[in-house]
Write a protein that holds these residues in place. Structure first.
Motif, PDB file in Angstrom:
ATOM      1  N   ASN A 179       0.798  -1.225   0.000  1.00 30.30           N
ATOM      2  CA  ASN A 179       0.000   0.000   0.000  1.00 30.30           C
ATOM      3  C   ASN A 179       0.831   1.275   0.000  1.00 30.30           C
ATOM      4  OD1 ASN A 179      -2.658  -1.070  -0.003  1.00 30.30           O
ATOM      5  ND2 ASN A 179      -2.394  -1.642   2.138  1.00 30.30           N
ATOM      6  N   CYS A 180       1.954   1.304   0.721  1.00 26.75           N
ATOM      7  CA  CYS A 180       2.630   2.585   0.944  1.00 26.75           C
ATOM      8  C   CYS A 180       3.638   2.961  -0.138  1.00 26.75           C
ATOM      9  CB  CYS A 180       3.280   2.613   2.317  1.00 26.75           C
ATOM     10  SG  CYS A 180       4.780   1.614   2.478  1.00 26.75           S
ATOM     11  N   GLY A 181       4.333   2.013  -0.731  1.00 28.96           N
ATOM     12  CA  GLY A 181       5.303   2.317  -1.773  1.00 28.96           C
ATOM     13  C   GLY A 181       6.673   2.746  -1.291  1.00 28.96           C
ATOM     14  N   ALA A 182       6.921   2.722   0.012  1.00 25.70           N
ATOM     15  CA  ALA A 182       8.234   3.119   0.532  1.00 25.70           C
ATOM     16  C   ALA A 182       9.333   2.180   0.052  1.00 25.70           C
ATOM     17  CB  ALA A 182       8.210   3.154   2.057  1.00 25.70           C
ATOM     18  N   CYS A 183       8.961   0.977  -0.367  1.00 27.88           N
ATOM     19  CA  CYS A 183       9.935  -0.055  -0.726  1.00 27.88           C
ATOM     20  C   CYS A 183      10.180  -0.165  -2.228  1.00 27.88           C
ATOM     21  CB  CYS A 183       9.459  -1.401  -0.188  1.00 27.88           C
ATOM     22  SG  CYS A 183       7.952  -1.997  -0.990  1.00 27.88           S
ATOM     23  N   VAL A 184       9.750   0.819  -3.014  1.00 26.40           N
ATOM     24  CA  VAL A 184       9.899   0.719  -4.467  1.00 26.40           C
ATOM     25  C   VAL A 184      11.370   0.682  -4.873  1.00 26.40           C
ATOM     26  CG1 VAL A 184       9.527   1.914  -6.683  1.00 26.40           C
ATOM     27  CG2 VAL A 184       7.653   1.707  -5.032  1.00 26.40           C
ATOM     28  N   VAL A 185      11.695  -0.302  -5.695  1.00 26.44           N
ATOM     29  CA  VAL A 185      12.992  -0.441  -6.353  1.00 26.44           C
ATOM     30  C   VAL A 185      12.699  -0.772  -7.815  1.00 26.44           C
ATOM     31  CG1 VAL A 185      14.157  -1.246  -4.253  1.00 26.44           C
ATOM     32  CG2 VAL A 185      13.220  -2.921  -5.861  1.00 26.44           C
ATOM     33  N   TRP A 186      13.723  -0.805  -8.619  1.00 28.66           N
ATOM     34  CA  TRP A 186      13.544  -1.244 -10.002  1.00 28.66           C
ATOM     35  C   TRP A 186      13.962  -2.689 -10.128  1.00 28.66           C
ATOM     36  CZ3 TRP A 186      15.954   2.887 -13.717  1.00 28.66           C
ATOM     37  CH2 TRP A 186      15.290   4.107 -13.558  1.00 28.66           C
ATOM     38  N   LEU A 187      13.180  -3.449 -10.814  1.00 26.08           N
ATOM     39  CA  LEU A 187      13.511  -4.829 -11.168  1.00 26.08           C
ATOM     40  C   LEU A 187      13.523  -4.872 -12.680  1.00 26.08           C
ATOM     41  CD1 LEU A 187      14.080  -7.695 -10.117  1.00 26.08           C
ATOM     42  CD2 LEU A 187      11.607  -8.102 -10.200  1.00 26.08           C
ATOM     43  N   ASP A 188      14.709  -5.039 -13.262  1.00 24.91           N
ATOM     44  CA  ASP A 188      14.870  -4.979 -14.719  1.00 24.91           C
ATOM     45  C   ASP A 188      14.202  -3.742 -15.310  1.00 24.91           C
ATOM     46  OD1 ASP A 188      16.477  -7.199 -14.850  1.00 24.91           O
ATOM     47  OD2 ASP A 188      14.888  -8.560 -15.491  1.00 24.91           O
ATOM     48  N   GLU A 189      14.546  -2.571 -14.753  1.00 27.64           N
ATOM     49  CA  GLU A 189      14.140  -1.255 -15.256  1.00 27.64           C
ATOM     50  C   GLU A 189      12.685  -0.884 -15.003  1.00 27.64           C
ATOM     51  OE1 GLU A 189      16.450   0.936 -16.558  1.00 27.64           O
ATOM     52  OE2 GLU A 189      17.903  -0.616 -16.097  1.00 27.64           O
ATOM     53  N   ALA A 190      11.942  -1.681 -14.251  1.00 24.83           N
ATOM     54  CA  ALA A 190      10.550  -1.358 -13.938  1.00 24.83           C
ATOM     55  C   ALA A 190      10.381  -1.232 -12.424  1.00 24.83           C
ATOM     56  CB  ALA A 190       9.616  -2.443 -14.475  1.00 24.83           C
ATOM     57  N   PRO A 191       9.650  -0.198 -11.985  1.00 26.17           N
ATOM     58  CA  PRO A 191       9.456  -0.060 -10.540  1.00 26.17           C
ATOM     59  C   PRO A 191       8.551  -1.167 -10.001  1.00 26.17           C
ATOM     60  CG  PRO A 191       8.229   1.645 -11.723  1.00 26.17           C
ATOM     61  CD  PRO A 191       9.003   0.868 -12.733  1.00 26.17           C
ATOM     62  N   VAL A 192       8.959  -1.732  -8.873  1.00 25.24           N
ATOM     63  CA  VAL A 192       8.160  -2.746  -8.185  1.00 25.24           C
ATOM     64  C   VAL A 192       8.201  -2.446  -6.687  1.00 25.24           C
ATOM     65  CG1 VAL A 192       8.598  -4.568  -9.887  1.00 25.24           C
ATOM     66  CG2 VAL A 192      10.079  -4.381  -7.884  1.00 25.24           C
ATOM     67  N   LYS A 193       7.171  -2.863  -6.001  1.00 22.57           N
ATOM     68  CA  LYS A 193       7.154  -2.760  -4.549  1.00 22.57           C
ATOM     69  C   LYS A 193       7.831  -4.015  -4.031  1.00 22.57           C
ATOM     70  CE  LYS A 193       3.237   0.295  -4.515  1.00 22.57           C
ATOM     71  NZ  LYS A 193       1.828   0.525  -4.160  1.00 22.57           N
ATOM     72  N   SER A 194       9.022  -3.829  -3.477  1.00 22.36           N
ATOM     73  CA  SER A 194       9.866  -4.975  -3.114  1.00 22.36           C
ATOM     74  C   SER A 194       9.311  -5.793  -1.959  1.00 22.36           C
ATOM     75  CB  SER A 194      11.293  -4.510  -2.821  1.00 22.36           C
ATOM     76  OG  SER A 194      11.332  -3.595  -1.749  1.00 22.36           O
ATOM     77  N   CYS A 195       8.247  -5.321  -1.316  1.00 21.74           N
ATOM     78  CA  CYS A 195       7.604  -6.123  -0.271  1.00 21.74           C
ATOM     79  C   CYS A 195       6.660  -7.164  -0.875  1.00 21.74           C
ATOM     80  CB  CYS A 195       6.854  -5.250   0.728  1.00 21.74           C
ATOM     81  SG  CYS A 195       5.314  -4.541   0.103  1.00 21.74           S
ATOM     82  N   THR A 196       6.486  -7.104  -2.193  1.00 20.95           N
ATOM     83  CA  THR A 196       5.600  -8.065  -2.859  1.00 20.95           C
ATOM     84  C   THR A 196       6.359  -8.991  -3.805  1.00 20.95           C
ATOM     85  OG1 THR A 196       5.095  -6.575  -4.694  1.00 20.95           O
ATOM     86  CG2 THR A 196       3.661  -6.445  -2.763  1.00 20.95           C
ATOM     87  N   VAL A 197       7.680  -8.893  -3.803  1.00 23.61           N
ATOM     88  CA  VAL A 197       8.524  -9.697  -4.686  1.00 23.61           C
ATOM     89  C   VAL A 197       9.415 -10.578  -3.824  1.00 23.61           C
ATOM     90  CG1 VAL A 197      10.343  -9.605  -6.453  1.00 23.61           C
ATOM     91  CG2 VAL A 197       8.519  -7.884  -6.453  1.00 23.61           C
ATOM     92  N   LEU A 198       9.438 -11.844  -4.121  1.00 22.82           N
ATOM     93  CA  LEU A 198      10.358 -12.745  -3.426  1.00 22.82           C
ATOM     94  C   LEU A 198      11.766 -12.540  -3.976  1.00 22.82           C
ATOM     95  CD1 LEU A 198       8.186 -15.975  -3.463  1.00 22.82           C
ATOM     96  CD2 LEU A 198       8.589 -14.461  -1.505  1.00 22.82           C
ATOM     97  N   ALA A 199      12.758 -12.668  -3.123  1.00 24.40           N
ATOM     98  CA  ALA A 199      14.146 -12.521  -3.567  1.00 24.40           C
ATOM     99  C   ALA A 199      14.476 -13.515  -4.674  1.00 24.40           C
ATOM    100  CB  ALA A 199      15.098 -12.691  -2.384  1.00 24.40           C
ATOM    101  N   VAL A 200      13.938 -14.723  -4.587  1.00 22.32           N
ATOM    102  CA  VAL A 200      14.233 -15.723  -5.621  1.00 22.32           C
ATOM    103  C   VAL A 200      13.682 -15.308  -6.983  1.00 22.32           C
ATOM    104  CG1 VAL A 200      14.452 -17.644  -3.989  1.00 22.32           C
ATOM    105  CG2 VAL A 200      12.225 -17.155  -5.038  1.00 22.32           C
ATOM    106  N   MET A 201      12.662 -14.442  -6.996  1.00 22.67           N
ATOM    107  CA  MET A 201      12.122 -13.947  -8.257  1.00 22.67           C
ATOM    108  C   MET A 201      13.078 -12.965  -8.927  1.00 22.67           C
ATOM    109  SD  MET A 201       8.203 -13.495  -6.922  1.00 22.67           S
ATOM    110  CE  MET A 201       7.488 -12.870  -8.418  1.00 22.67           C
ATOM    111  N   ALA A 202      14.036 -12.441  -8.168  1.00 26.55           N
ATOM    112  CA  ALA A 202      15.025 -11.514  -8.706  1.00 26.55           C
ATOM    113  C   ALA A 202      16.289 -12.231  -9.181  1.00 26.55           C
ATOM    114  CB  ALA A 202      15.387 -10.471  -7.651  1.00 26.55           C
ATOM    115  N   ASP A 203      16.327 -13.544  -9.034  1.00 27.56           N
ATOM    116  CA  ASP A 203      17.494 -14.323  -9.469  1.00 27.56           C
ATOM    117  C   ASP A 203      17.774 -14.061 -10.946  1.00 27.56           C
ATOM    118  OD1 ASP A 203      19.597 -16.192  -9.354  1.00 27.56           O
ATOM    119  OD2 ASP A 203      18.263 -17.831  -9.968  1.00 27.56           O
TER     120      ASP A 203
END
Length: 161
Positions: free
Chosen positions: A43-67
């Motif tokens: 909900n808040c967006g404080a955790c936004v990072v880029w994953l392959d050039e697209a912004p994602v909320k990193s609280c909704t992405v598993l680390a293994v998905m970034a492999d």
């Protein structure tokens, strides 16, 4: 699980639990605490990072998905001691108060400006609409993004951070 993730241009290999969230991987495994962990519900967006050039909320992405992928965090905005225009804009226009939402706002703003060098106020507000700031009322955040649009990196190089 063994994963390799490139973060801000540097490859990291770690053995992680399959349930580890990307936000915790960045903060706890790599010590990159610029990415803030807020609501844990996207909900808040404080955790936004880029994953392959697209912004994602990193609280909704598993680390293994970034492999095998590229991640860019707020620490990756600054280059060789020079603030990104978005970072400089937040400074010049007082775009933060408590600063908790700021990293996510900056990452989303940089993504917007990379795709639209001259966004309207409406464009900026729409891009940031998935993020919550409980302190500012957004006016200075919008001004900060406009400042960054008006001062591209070539103009801010060499500016004092």
């Amino acid at each position: 699980m063994n994963i390799t993730v490139t973060v801000n241009g540097q490859a990291y290999t770690r053995d992680v639990e399959p349930r580890l969230l990307l936000v915790h991987f960045l903060r706890d495994e790599l010590g990159l605490t610029g990415t803030h962990w807020g609501c844990d519900t996207s909900n808040c967006g404080a955790c936004v990072v880029w994953l392959d050039e697209a912004p994602v909320k990193s609280c909704t992405v598993l680390a293994v998905m970034a492999d095998g992928k590229d991640v860019r965090t707020v620490e990756g905005l600054e280059r060789d001691g020079v603030l990104d225009p978005v970072q400089q804009g937040f400074t010049e226009c007082h775009g933060l108060q408590c600063g908790f939402c700021t990293p996510g706002m900056m990452m989303t703003a940089r993504w917007l400006l990379d795709g639209n060098a001259d966004p309207s106020e409406s464009d900026i507000r729409e891009a940031l609409s998935g993020q919550i700031c409980r302190c500012t009322g957004y006016e200075n955040i919008v001004r900060a993004v406009r400042w960054a649009a008006e001062h591209p990196a070539s103009e801010t190089e060499g500016a004092a951070p």
